[in-house]
Design a protein around this motif. Structure first.
Motif, mmCIF file in Angstrom:
data_model
loop_
_atom_site.group_PDB
_atom_site.id
_atom_site.type_symbol
_atom_site.label_atom_id
_atom_site.label_comp_id
_atom_site.label_asym_id
_atom_site.label_seq_id
_atom_site.Cartn_x
_atom_site.Cartn_y
_atom_site.Cartn_z
ATOM 1 N N PHE A 22 0.916 -1.195 -0.073
ATOM 2 C CA PHE A 22 -0.091 0.023 0.117
ATOM 3 C C PHE A 22 0.842 1.244 0.076
ATOM 4 O O PHE A 22 0.573 2.207 -0.721
ATOM 5 C CB PHE A 22 -1.111 0.065 1.067
ATOM 6 C CG PHE A 22 -1.755 1.277 1.277
ATOM 7 C CD1 PHE A 22 -2.692 1.562 0.524
ATOM 8 C CD2 PHE A 22 -1.262 2.201 2.194
ATOM 9 C CE1 PHE A 22 -3.504 2.660 0.621
ATOM 10 C CE2 PHE A 22 -2.163 3.355 2.213
ATOM 11 C CZ PHE A 22 -3.161 3.496 1.610
ATOM 12 N N LEU A 23 1.956 1.326 0.646
ATOM 13 C CA LEU A 23 2.801 2.557 0.682
ATOM 14 C C LEU A 23 3.430 2.665 -0.721
ATOM 15 O O LEU A 23 3.758 3.730 -0.871
ATOM 16 C CB LEU A 23 4.142 2.320 1.993
ATOM 17 C CG LEU A 23 3.351 2.243 3.391
ATOM 18 C CD1 LEU A 23 4.438 2.055 4.316
ATOM 19 C CD2 LEU A 23 2.669 3.470 3.691
ATOM 20 N N VAL A 24 3.970 1.455 -1.123
ATOM 21 C CA VAL A 24 4.674 1.452 -2.584
ATOM 22 C C VAL A 24 3.758 2.282 -3.570
ATOM 23 O O VAL A 24 3.882 3.067 -4.166
ATOM 24 C CB VAL A 24 5.032 0.304 -3.066
ATOM 25 C CG1 VAL A 24 5.411 0.333 -4.571
ATOM 26 C CG2 VAL A 24 6.254 -0.274 -2.288
ATOM 27 N N PHE A 28 4.672 6.036 -5.015
ATOM 28 C CA PHE A 28 5.047 5.651 -6.536
ATOM 29 C C PHE A 28 3.959 5.718 -7.598
ATOM 30 O O PHE A 28 4.364 5.744 -8.638
ATOM 31 C CB PHE A 28 6.146 4.467 -6.579
ATOM 32 C CG PHE A 28 7.334 4.634 -5.652
ATOM 33 C CD1 PHE A 28 8.409 5.173 -5.917
ATOM 34 C CD2 PHE A 28 7.153 3.913 -4.473
ATOM 35 C CE1 PHE A 28 9.559 5.344 -5.165
ATOM 36 C CE2 PHE A 28 8.303 4.152 -3.525
ATOM 37 C CZ PHE A 28 9.538 4.777 -4.059
ATOM 38 N N TYR A 29 2.850 5.597 -7.281
ATOM 39 C CA TYR A 29 1.524 5.612 -8.257
ATOM 40 C C TYR A 29 0.505 6.517 -7.867
ATOM 41 O O TYR A 29 0.543 7.608 -8.790
ATOM 42 C CB TYR A 29 0.930 4.251 -8.152
ATOM 43 C CG TYR A 29 2.053 3.217 -8.766
ATOM 44 C CD1 TYR A 29 2.006 2.820 -10.113
ATOM 45 C CD2 TYR A 29 2.695 2.321 -8.067
ATOM 46 C CE1 TYR A 29 2.950 1.976 -10.680
ATOM 47 C CE2 TYR A 29 3.644 1.358 -8.643
ATOM 48 C CZ TYR A 29 3.530 1.148 -9.922
ATOM 49 O OH TYR A 29 4.473 0.260 -10.390
ATOM 50 N N LEU A 30 0.021 6.650 -6.872
ATOM 51 C CA LEU A 30 -1.216 7.590 -6.757
ATOM 52 C C LEU A 30 -0.785 8.863 -6.335
ATOM 53 O O LEU A 30 -1.158 9.824 -6.817
ATOM 54 C CB LEU A 30 -1.862 6.917 -5.227
ATOM 55 C CG LEU A 30 -3.026 7.767 -4.733
ATOM 56 C CD1 LEU A 30 -4.162 7.821 -5.899
ATOM 57 C CD2 LEU A 30 -3.723 7.304 -3.437
ATOM 58 N N PRO A 32 2.126 10.559 -7.642
ATOM 59 C CA PRO A 32 2.400 11.133 -8.991
ATOM 60 C C PRO A 32 1.053 11.547 -9.649
ATOM 61 O O PRO A 32 1.024 12.515 -10.335
ATOM 62 C CB PRO A 32 3.459 10.171 -9.538
ATOM 63 C CG PRO A 32 3.693 9.212 -8.635
ATOM 64 C CD PRO A 32 2.819 9.429 -7.366
ATOM 65 N N ILE A 33 0.278 10.416 -9.593
ATOM 66 C CA ILE A 33 -0.874 10.836 -10.530
ATOM 67 C C ILE A 33 -1.770 12.009 -10.044
ATOM 68 O O ILE A 33 -2.116 12.842 -10.763
ATOM 69 C CB ILE A 33 -1.891 9.555 -10.390
ATOM 70 C CG1 ILE A 33 -1.193 8.369 -11.332
ATOM 71 C CG2 ILE A 33 -3.257 9.960 -10.889
ATOM 72 C CD1 ILE A 33 -2.075 6.894 -10.986
ATOM 73 N N LEU A 34 -2.082 12.102 -8.604
ATOM 74 C CA LEU A 34 -2.690 12.890 -8.011
ATOM 75 C C LEU A 34 -1.857 14.607 -8.351
ATOM 76 O O LEU A 34 -2.282 15.607 -8.850
ATOM 77 C CB LEU A 34 -2.737 13.070 -6.746
ATOM 78 C CG LEU A 34 -3.788 12.037 -6.027
ATOM 79 C CD1 LEU A 34 -3.662 11.863 -4.640
ATOM 80 C CD2 LEU A 34 -5.223 12.047 -6.699
ATOM 81 N N SER A 35 -0.456 14.631 -8.467
ATOM 82 C CA SER A 35 0.440 15.643 -8.730
ATOM 83 C C SER A 35 0.153 16.014 -10.181
ATOM 84 O O SER A 35 0.001 17.282 -10.357
ATOM 85 C CB SER A 35 2.033 15.368 -8.256
ATOM 86 O OG SER A 35 2.196 15.032 -7.103
ATOM 87 N N ILE A 36 0.002 15.130 -11.186
ATOM 88 C CA ILE A 36 -0.242 15.481 -12.529
ATOM 89 C C ILE A 36 -1.494 16.207 -12.640
ATOM 90 O O ILE A 36 -1.552 17.180 -13.269
ATOM 91 C CB ILE A 36 -0.101 14.043 -13.433
ATOM 92 C CG1 ILE A 36 1.465 13.670 -13.306
ATOM 93 C CG2 ILE A 36 -0.687 14.393 -14.596
ATOM 94 C CD1 ILE A 36 1.368 12.323 -14.007
ATOM 95 N N PHE A 37 -2.514 15.670 -11.921
ATOM 96 C CA PHE A 37 -3.902 16.295 -12.314
ATOM 97 C C PHE A 37 -3.886 17.746 -11.494
ATOM 98 O O PHE A 37 -4.398 18.557 -12.088
ATOM 99 C CB PHE A 37 -4.904 15.470 -11.408
ATOM 100 C CG PHE A 37 -5.524 14.369 -12.195
ATOM 101 C CD1 PHE A 37 -6.604 14.863 -12.927
ATOM 102 C CD2 PHE A 37 -4.900 13.072 -12.186
ATOM 103 C CE1 PHE A 37 -7.281 13.594 -13.730
ATOM 104 C CE2 PHE A 37 -5.652 12.121 -13.138
ATOM 105 C CZ PHE A 37 -6.693 12.442 -13.797
ATOM 106 N N LEU A 38 -3.228 17.833 -10.512
ATOM 107 C CA LEU A 38 -3.186 19.271 -9.878
ATOM 108 C C LEU A 38 -2.401 20.260 -10.507
ATOM 109 O O LEU A 38 -2.750 21.357 -10.662
ATOM 110 C CB LEU A 38 -2.566 19.071 -8.348
ATOM 111 C CG LEU A 38 -3.543 18.274 -7.211
ATOM 112 C CD1 LEU A 38 -2.819 18.219 -5.941
ATOM 113 C CD2 LEU A 38 -4.795 19.119 -7.310
ATOM 114 N N THR A 39 -1.026 19.725 -11.070
ATOM 115 C CA THR A 39 -0.242 20.679 -11.681
ATOM 116 C C THR A 39 -0.767 21.040 -13.011
ATOM 117 O O THR A 39 -0.380 21.960 -13.646
ATOM 118 C CB THR A 39 1.037 20.244 -11.659
ATOM 119 O OG1 THR A 39 1.087 19.017 -12.307
ATOM 120 C CG2 THR A 39 1.526 20.192 -10.251
#
Length: 294
Positions: A22-24, A28-30, A32-39
């Protein structure tokens, strides 16, 4: 129903063993995906602080001719992948399932190209489609001596040259479909033959329905590979001539090199949403949530 004390103790161990995964996934997945959506809603060049601009990045992206042509190319490549690419791999799987003479050798040879990277294949195809010493033009000139074209640099040849770099490499499709074919119980074939079914009826009413999940999975994998396709285009046409072979990964990379990270992430969001859309459509069309024997 209330869980017993033993089950509650087991839950603690389950949570403990799932925690590393879950931490990985989280970091490493969730994340970055959230960062892409926000930025994607911000203007950011890597030097100045990010500034919220709303839908400006998406408006700018949708207004670019390169993006419009990339979506057209994605649709065409997805259609080709769904029909010709997956179809070729599926037909080969059914042929190999009949175990004709030399089927093991054919299966082994068919897998060889997949151990070569996409970048290496792109460079190989640059020589295959070379006008002066390429195999393709040399073959065509046996019938038309005046044929002289640089496939990767002329329209409309560039689109089809890029397509041929991946079209017939469908070993993953073949292996998935063959796995489903070998999982069909022999009793099913025996019962069908006893009932008088011929080879074509067995193919249409038994084998194809039993391979529904593997074919649907192959379509998803093939189209998502087209969404993320980068090396084959970057090392052959770079999206040209003009924007004839442009796609979303090339737009994303160009914006990164231009320090337009917000616009680049808007392209990444479109790739993500395209993949989700493909997953939902194929999942519904092939009823992938249902079991094989439902």
């Amino acid at each position: 129903m209330k869980a017993s004390s033993l089950e509650r103790r087991n839950y603690k161990w389950i949570v403990l063993f799932l925690l590393p995964s879950f931490l990985v996934f989280l970091f490493f997945y969730l994340q970055p995906i959230l960062s892409i959506f926000l930025t994607s809603f911000m203007k950011y060049d890597g030097f100045n602080s990010p500034r919220f601009v709303g839908l400006q990045n998406y408006i700018q992206l949708f207004g670019q001719e390169s993006f419009q042509l990339s979506m057209k190319n994605l649709f065409l490549w997805s259609l080709i992948a769904t029909t010709l690419h997956v179809g070729f791999g599926t037909i080969l799987a059914f042929i190999l399932f009949q175990k004709p003479r030399g089927w093991k050798f054919t299966r082994a040879v068919f897998m060889v190209p997949n151990v070569i990277s996409a970048a290496a294949w792109a460079l190989i195809y640059r020589f295959i489609f070379n006008d002066e010493m390429g195999f393709m033009n040399g073959l065509i000139r046996l019938f038309n001596k005046d044929f002289h074209h640089q496939w990767f640099f002329e329209s409309p040849y560039a689109f089809w040259a890029v397509t041929l770099t991946w079209l017939f490499y469908a070993v993953i499709v073949t292996l998935l479909v063959m796995n489903d074919l070998y999982s069909i119980p022999e009793e099913v074939f025996s019962a069908a033959k006893v009932d008088g079914a011929n080879t074509l009826q067995i193919l249409w009413h038994i084998e194809l329905p039993m391979c529904r999940i593997s074919i649907g999975t192959s379509i998803i994998a093939s189209i998502t590979a087209r969404i993320a396709m980068y090396e084959q285009i970057a090392l052959t046409t770079s999206g040209g001539p003009g924007n004839d072979t442009m796609n979303l990964p090339l737009i994303l990379m160009k914006n990164i090199l231009d320090l337009k990270y917000g616009l680049a992430n808007a392209s990444g969001v479109m790739m993500f949403l395209a993949g989700i859309l493909v997953l939902l459509l194929v999942h519904k069309a092939f009823r992938l949530n249902e079991g094989i024997y439902d």
